[in-house]
Design a protein around this motif. Sequence first.
Motif, PDB file in Angstrom:
ATOM      1  N   PHE A 519      22.810  26.882 -55.294  1.00  0.00           N
ATOM      2  CA  PHE A 519      23.335  28.031 -55.846  1.00  0.00           C
ATOM      3  C   PHE A 519      23.130  29.289 -55.072  1.00  0.00           C
ATOM      4  O   PHE A 519      24.106  30.073 -55.161  1.00  0.00           O
ATOM      5  CB  PHE A 519      22.536  28.104 -57.369  1.00  0.00           C
ATOM      6  CG  PHE A 519      23.006  29.386 -58.260  1.00  0.00           C
ATOM      7  CD1 PHE A 519      24.545  29.165 -58.645  1.00  0.00           C
ATOM      8  CD2 PHE A 519      22.338  30.356 -58.347  1.00  0.00           C
ATOM      9  CE1 PHE A 519      24.840  30.171 -59.377  1.00  0.00           C
ATOM     10  CE2 PHE A 519      22.686  31.566 -59.139  1.00  0.00           C
ATOM     11  CZ  PHE A 519      24.265  31.282 -59.805  1.00  0.00           C
ATOM     12  N   ILE A 520      21.784  29.625 -54.598  1.00  0.00           N
ATOM     13  CA  ILE A 520      21.882  30.763 -53.814  1.00  0.00           C
ATOM     14  C   ILE A 520      22.079  30.585 -52.344  1.00  0.00           C
ATOM     15  O   ILE A 520      22.077  31.567 -51.756  1.00  0.00           O
ATOM     16  CB  ILE A 520      20.276  31.192 -54.018  1.00  0.00           C
ATOM     17  CG1 ILE A 520      19.409  30.326 -53.641  1.00  0.00           C
ATOM     18  CG2 ILE A 520      19.921  31.796 -55.480  1.00  0.00           C
ATOM     19  CD1 ILE A 520      17.696  30.935 -53.499  1.00  0.00           C
ATOM     20  N   ALA A 521      22.574  29.279 -51.943  1.00  0.00           N
ATOM     21  CA  ALA A 521      22.660  29.435 -50.392  1.00  0.00           C
ATOM     22  C   ALA A 521      23.958  30.296 -50.055  1.00  0.00           C
ATOM     23  O   ALA A 521      23.533  30.944 -48.836  1.00  0.00           O
ATOM     24  CB  ALA A 521      23.293  27.914 -50.144  1.00  0.00           C
ATOM     25  N   PRO A 522      24.942  30.569 -50.754  1.00  0.00           N
ATOM     26  CA  PRO A 522      25.913  31.624 -50.397  1.00  0.00           C
ATOM     27  C   PRO A 522      25.338  32.904 -49.982  1.00  0.00           C
ATOM     28  O   PRO A 522      25.669  33.765 -49.150  1.00  0.00           O
ATOM     29  CB  PRO A 522      26.927  31.726 -51.456  1.00  0.00           C
ATOM     30  CG  PRO A 522      26.814  30.502 -52.107  1.00  0.00           C
ATOM     31  CD  PRO A 522      25.357  30.142 -52.213  1.00  0.00           C
ATOM     32  N   VAL A 523      24.351  33.211 -50.959  1.00  0.00           N
ATOM     33  CA  VAL A 523      23.539  34.635 -50.736  1.00  0.00           C
ATOM     34  C   VAL A 523      22.817  34.519 -49.340  1.00  0.00           C
ATOM     35  O   VAL A 523      22.924  35.590 -48.754  1.00  0.00           O
ATOM     36  CB  VAL A 523      22.608  35.172 -51.795  1.00  0.00           C
ATOM     37  CG1 VAL A 523      22.128  36.311 -51.763  1.00  0.00           C
ATOM     38  CG2 VAL A 523      23.379  34.811 -53.246  1.00  0.00           C
ATOM     39  N   MET A 524      22.254  33.694 -48.987  1.00  0.00           N
ATOM     40  CA  MET A 524      21.382  33.289 -47.696  1.00  0.00           C
ATOM     41  C   MET A 524      22.417  33.162 -46.595  1.00  0.00           C
ATOM     42  O   MET A 524      21.782  33.287 -45.598  1.00  0.00           O
ATOM     43  CB  MET A 524      20.487  32.548 -48.052  1.00  0.00           C
ATOM     44  CG  MET A 524      19.560  32.349 -49.213  1.00  0.00           C
ATOM     45  SD  MET A 524      18.616  33.904 -49.281  1.00  0.00           S
ATOM     46  CE  MET A 524      17.282  33.208 -48.361  1.00  0.00           C
TER      47      MET A 524
END
Lengths: 639, 105
Positions: A519-524
């Motif tokens: 879920f947070i991969a795009p942010v990273m």
Amino acid sequence: MALDTSLSQDPGAAVSDAAAEPALVALVGNPNSGKTALFNALTGSRQKVANYAGVTVERKEGVLTTPSGRQMRVLDLPGTYSLRARSPDEVVTRDAVIGKLEGELAPQVLICVADATNLRLVLRLALELKQVGRPFVLALNMYDIAQRQGLRIDLERLSRELGAPIVTTVATRKRGLPELLEKVEGLVAARKVETENVWHEPAAGEIRAAHAEAQRIFKACVKPPERPDTVTGKIDDVLLHPVAGVLILMTLLFVMFQAVFTWATPVMDGIDGAFAAIAGWTSAHLPAGLVTSFISDGLIAGVGSVLVFLPQILILFFFILLLEDSGYMARAAFLMDKIMGGAGLHGRAFIPLLSSFACAIPGIMSTRVIDNKEDRLTTILVAPLMTCSARIPVYTLIIGAFIPKQTVWGVLSLQGLVMFGLYAGGIVSALLVSFVIRRVFWRGAVEPFMMELPTYRWPEPRNVLMNLWTRARIFMSRAGRIILPLMVLVWVLSTFPYPPEGATGPAIDYSFAGRIGNFIAPVMAPIGFNWQMTVALIPGFAAREVAVAALGTVYAVGGDGDAAATTLGSLLSHQWSLASALSFLAWYVFAPQCAATLGVVKRETNGWTWPTVMFVYMTSLAYLASFVTYHVAVAMGAG
Amino acid sequence: MSEAFALSPQFNPADTLDVRPLAKAGRGDRGVIVKVTGASGAAESVAAEELERRLLEMGFVEGAAIEVLHEGLFGRDPIAVRVDDTRVALRRREAGAVTVKFDGL
């Protein structure tokens, strides 16, 4: 030797009292008066350490049996120069002495502990106790040193002037303790009606008057020593020398670090191996399933991850206790004050920051030595930036996989240099962050630095070991209570839900941890993290080094130990770009990748405000640092 | 302070009073504290009254003998002093609140 002021002692009262509730006695005294040594000598191993209700001040209570068979509870109150409290610790001492401490009974008798060779300041404290009206005994501690110096103290006169019995003691040799207890019992049994408490916070003029009175008593009762201590002055000429002193301090720190890392390694490997073996045995011998997985991967691994840092923490505390008991710690604060002060930190922040190199948790716990609230909070906020030993496995893995084994300038290894750079990065950023905090948020609030430089003394081995044991117990119980539940939570997150039937990827992909990671991969992504890296960060939250195992899990590298780490390393070097690897390292310098630290900050600051501030600022710094690192590296062709 | 600079024709070094804030003392200087206030001349986080009380509690009181024992590396700060028989470390900024009559000249 013991002297008594005329107190009516009724033997009958003592007998009937012996059966009643144990009397509560409290120790009060200046710092460095040997108060804790006396407490240890009186109570031995029968000690309990906790916190006072509602505040994060350490409460040390012990039980003793007097020669006459009476049970007593002894409270070791924080050291102070006056009842006019300035720090939370001193507030506890004041309130306990005047009998107004919430959740505590008023002590029946106080023992005022004094360094017999340094009476001037404690006499003023004793005069304050006299005003409070609670019966007290003055224990002239370290009396052997006073005698060796040829110091003459008119005990009878002093006792009369203070209106309190006096006992001479040598806590480290257990001398004078029966006499001391006899006097205390006498006061308890006499049920001396407390005189009215006329103590109030003294104004400057009253402190001057008290000084004059103390000075008069001092002159009347104490003849200057025939052979005054000259050793301390001579040692200070070397240890406080502007240049040599700093060099000696640096050498000492270097030796300490060497010890922390080299001595602890075999023990840590042993603990690691033992827990891996226990976990392996459980998984092999218990029926495969949820419960077994919970026991071996959750509980046993959780306990192991707490215990593995104990050797380092014990060695570090051992050195800190030696430095404190010998009187050197105050000198270290003196030498470091200007450097720390330049960054807006107090000289005393030196000790907590030093401890944080082993683990931020004992570091943050030891910020209690700092009186001022803002100074203490600043130190707490920057402590996790010091490179703790849990980061080492992560650094070693990534450096081993990505940084070539080259020699720079003929002698230095490139890998070693990168490691050094990560440590230096942590220190420099801690100083910068505290500088910014003090300039932007708490401007101009520079706390006065004033500190007694105690006489040098040989640390007493028994005392050091007892205090070490106390420290270890505190760490185990506090850290255990925070880390263990977190390990369990992380186990739950990375185990549930199960992968669907016929799933091909590693199980963790399907778990909550995997989902959060995805879920947070795009942010990273902008900082060069792929989804595997992001997923590994979630279990890494329990403890930083767990990220290594988690990377192993997401890349489905089986097994454990060095072989697995090498396999993982070579795998990573094919899967990640150099820019991503450097970005990952930068992330680990700054990120609040340790939930236990946040838990301890919550405990120490009594609320969620500061852990939140810490989480936000450290995450922002980590993101920024990784972003810059990644893009600079890509621009230089390492993408 | 004025006496020290009042150079009259009858100037006699023995009468000269070397009265300075402790902040301006160097290593080896000795004397007697003549005045303790809370005004260090710098911005403090604590009120002047509080600073005065803290100094008094550490033994900085009028009449106490004082000697500067050591100085730090950077800017000769902080300083370690002997106040009567107690050794105390403090920064020069706080030492500004203590006035000392130094021996000799």
